[in-house]
Design an enzyme around this catalytic site. Sequence first.
Site, PDB file in Angstrom:
ATOM      1  N   ASP A 175       0.812  -1.211   0.000  1.00  0.00           N
ATOM      2  CA  ASP A 175       0.000   0.000   0.000  1.00  0.00           C
ATOM      3  C   ASP A 175       0.848   1.265   0.000  1.00  0.00           C
ATOM      4  OD1 ASP A 175      -2.796  -0.623  -0.054  1.00  0.00           O
ATOM      5  OD2 ASP A 175      -2.602  -1.497   1.936  1.00  0.00           O
ATOM      6  N   LEU A 176       1.732   1.374   0.969  1.00  0.00           N
ATOM      7  CA  LEU A 176       2.511   2.601   1.097  1.00  0.00           C
ATOM      8  C   LEU A 176       3.525   2.739  -0.039  1.00  0.00           C
ATOM      9  CD1 LEU A 176       3.114   2.738   4.957  1.00  0.00           C
ATOM     10  CD2 LEU A 176       1.269   3.743   3.602  1.00  0.00           C
TER      11      LEU A 176
END
Length: 388
Positions: A175-176
């Site tokens: 995600d990041l």
Amino acid sequence: MSTGHASGALDGVRVIDLTQVMAGPYCTMLLADLGADVIKVEPPGAGDQIRSSWDSPEPGHDSPSFHALNRNKRSVTLDLRSEEGQREFRALVAGADVVVENFRPGVADRLGVGYEAVRETRPDVVYASISGFGQYGPYADRPGYDLIAQSMGGALSVTGEPGGPPVKCGLPIGDLGAGMLCAVGILGAYVHRTRTGEGQYLETSLYEAVLAMSVWESTEFFSTGRAPAPLGSAHRMSAPYQAVRTADGHVTIAANNQRLWERLCLALGLGHLADDERFATNTARMEHRAELIALLEGRLAAEPTAETVARLLDAGVPAGPILDYEQILGSDPDPHAEARGMVEEYEHPVSGRKRVLGFPVKLGRTPARMRRHPPLLGEHNDELLGDA
């Protein structure tokens, strides 16, 4: 993060944020921290699903997760399935430089907010998409979750202790990572537009973010033809470079070249190991890593971590303790995290005083700034949609 009045690096850049949950909001928050005017477009009623998911906020309060990913933005609510919502969306796009979305592939087009629709209104738009597996390819239609991206991108196969069960990275690197990579792509496309006047479409995925971070692991496979295996905290190409047990915990030691290895031996009173043929070269140390770590742990069994760290740093050997987040961010925070501005506070109109992580890149002339609290749902409807 600065709270002063210096102009941000992206002052004057307007971003329409159609994203939810983590990867997309993280991307747009990075842009907002750098000064972009990020307008978060949310569905009426619930808004971004992370406002109420997982953290069980009190009635009237947004979740801590939402607060963590949405500072420095403005919020409007639009029903994109309605004619009025489409009209208001086009009015916002007309004054925008960037649009970011993280729907599943095809959804943005079905809603009438995909790239082709947007560039009818703003031909030079920079339009970015984040998805689980990208906009094309055999897995494109699969749902995107960090755990699945880590699984299929290789991370679970190399994380954890040798012989142990699959372990995901403790941080949501899919995600990041996708959010950061998308922000990099947006900035590159924006620079291109300033030179040529051309907008463009760009996309990335959680899967590619995980795979892109496998610099050492993919290199090991390309070089040997063997799939890398879990090594715990150890390094794939150097030893000793890992966590080593002490009397009261662990110390991380990074003696990843010959000079540092010899310093380590002298600092611990183990000078004879430097001449031991099992450990004389990095290749030999890698082959005999288990024996080497056993000898180091035998030496450190009666010595506390703090003493070991001080001893090794004095000798010029990179070393550190393993800190948890209370030690780093708690009421008595790590002094370096404080010095680096990695803890920020702001006042929220509903939730009161809140703490969040600061911006990790320090720009000398245009520092990132805390300008706005994470917006309430539709907080800026009147401000932004009044004339739409």
